[in-house]
Design an enzyme around this catalytic site. Structure first.
Site, mmCIF file in Angstrom:
data_model
loop_
_atom_site.group_PDB
_atom_site.id
_atom_site.type_symbol
_atom_site.label_atom_id
_atom_site.label_comp_id
_atom_site.label_asym_id
_atom_site.label_seq_id
_atom_site.Cartn_x
_atom_site.Cartn_y
_atom_site.Cartn_z
ATOM 1 C CG ASP A 49 42.853 57.537 36.538
ATOM 2 O OD1 ASP A 49 43.374 56.886 36.483
ATOM 3 O OD2 ASP A 49 42.213 57.413 37.325
ATOM 4 C CB SER A 50 48.831 56.402 36.441
ATOM 5 O OG SER A 50 48.579 56.400 34.921
ATOM 6 C CG ASP A 88 42.084 56.004 32.700
ATOM 7 O OD1 ASP A 88 41.142 55.086 33.199
ATOM 8 O OD2 ASP A 88 42.793 56.073 33.417
ATOM 9 C CD GLU A 120 39.287 52.831 37.570
ATOM 10 O OE1 GLU A 120 38.887 52.713 39.079
ATOM 11 O OE2 GLU A 120 40.612 53.704 38.168
ATOM 12 C CD GLU A 183 45.814 48.342 38.393
ATOM 13 O OE1 GLU A 183 44.710 49.139 37.929
ATOM 14 O OE2 GLU A 183 46.461 49.126 38.786
HETATM 15 O O1 KIV Z 1 45.442 55.397 35.081
HETATM 16 C C1 KIV Z 1 46.337 53.768 34.615
HETATM 17 O O2 KIV Z 1 47.804 54.232 34.183
HETATM 18 C C2 KIV Z 1 45.889 52.754 34.103
HETATM 19 C C3 KIV Z 1 46.792 51.734 34.604
HETATM 20 C C4 KIV Z 1 47.281 51.146 35.639
HETATM 21 C C5 KIV Z 1 46.129 50.113 34.166
HETATM 22 O O3 KIV Z 1 44.702 52.233 34.661
#
Ligand code: KIV
Length: 267
Positions: A49-50, A88, A120, A183
């Site tokens: 979700d980044s 995610d 998470e 993380e």
């Molecule tokens: O959303 C993401 O890209 C992540 C990574 C940084 C592990 O959670």
């Protein structure tokens, strides 16, 4: 299909811990990025979700929707032949209860070719992880800095509570997670967790003692206009610079009449 190109399933990914070889993961959000990462042999691709930050240009990941995750995951998984694709679960697609989590994670597996979801949280998510894995939905857990909890934590910072991190890692393993992302936690704590749990630990800002590493595609490749590079991210290329140079040449050649040439024209 050769053994090398055979899809990496969740059990095979989990077993990589015992092989002693470091596991390599990267994020990807579209077909060409995923195809390139898969071609060179990464073990896992996370549709993170980044994407809210590196693709959509937002300040946090909070506004990313399930629909957007499915959209990106479908492209990534379709481009991938070997790597394990994990998606995610976005903010509030699982924190609202087991029923929502099952429905939303199930949608990801039904509408894309992805093999697992990530969420998470530690002990507080154990029941939910058990319900998802019990329903046949593999879960990658995520401890340490939790971007979806940014409003509660007040900022992106290193999580240093060793006892809590150890207890959370053991809880997510016990609940059935097949691996765990660590993380931004101290390297010594990540190493201790890695020795303590049987599932692979994948670090990002967690030092060299993890079973594997993950980086955000855009950070790794400098694919951005931002000078922002998190301390934990090593930049292996400067795509931002390469793209700007190519675009400047294109502008110049159009403006000076060098492009299109006869080789790009039809008679
Ligand atoms: O959303 C993401 O890209 C992540 C990574 C940084 C592990 O959670």
């Amino acid at each position: 299909m050769s053994a090398e190109s055979a899809p990496l399933t969740v059990p095979k990914f989990r077993a990589l811990k015992r092989s002693g070889r470091k596991i390599v993961m990267v994020t990807a959000y579209d077909y060409p990025s995923a195809a390139l990462a898969d071609l060179v042999g990464v073990d896992g691709i996370l549709v993170g979700d980044s994407l809210g930050m590196v693709v959509q240009g937002k300040a946090t990941t909070l506004s990313v929707t399930l629909r957007q995750m499915v959209y990106h995951a479908e492209m990534v998984a379709r481009a991938t032949r070997h790597a394990l694709v994990v998606v995610d679960l976005p903010f509030l697609s699982y924190q609202t209860g087991v029923r929502d989590a099952l429905k939303n994670a199930g949608r990801i597996l039904k509408e894309t070719l992805a093999q697992a979801v990530k969420l998470e949280g530690g002990r507080e998510q154990a029941e939910l992880i058990a319900a998802l894995t019990g329903a046949g939905i593999p879960v990658l857990a995520h401890l340490g800095l939790r971007p979806q909890a940014i409003r509660a934590s007040g900022g992106y910072r290193v999580e240093r509570d060793r006892d809590r991190l150890l207890a959370d890692a053991e809880a997510v393993q016990q609940a059935g997670a097949f691996a765990v992302i660590l993380e931004c936690i101290p390297a010594s704590v990540a190493e201790e967790i890695t020795g303590r749990v049987d599932i692979p630990t994948i670090g990002i800002g967690a030092g060299p003692g993890c079973d594997g590493q993950i980086l955000v595609f855009h950070d790794l490749l400098g694919y951005s206009t931002q000078p922002r590079r998190p301390k934990h991210a090593k930049q292996y290329a400067d795509l931002g610079q390469i793209i700007q140079e190519a675009l400047r040449r294109y502008i110049e050649e159009v403006q000076t009449g060098q492009f299109p040439g006869p080789e790009h024209s039809f008679s």
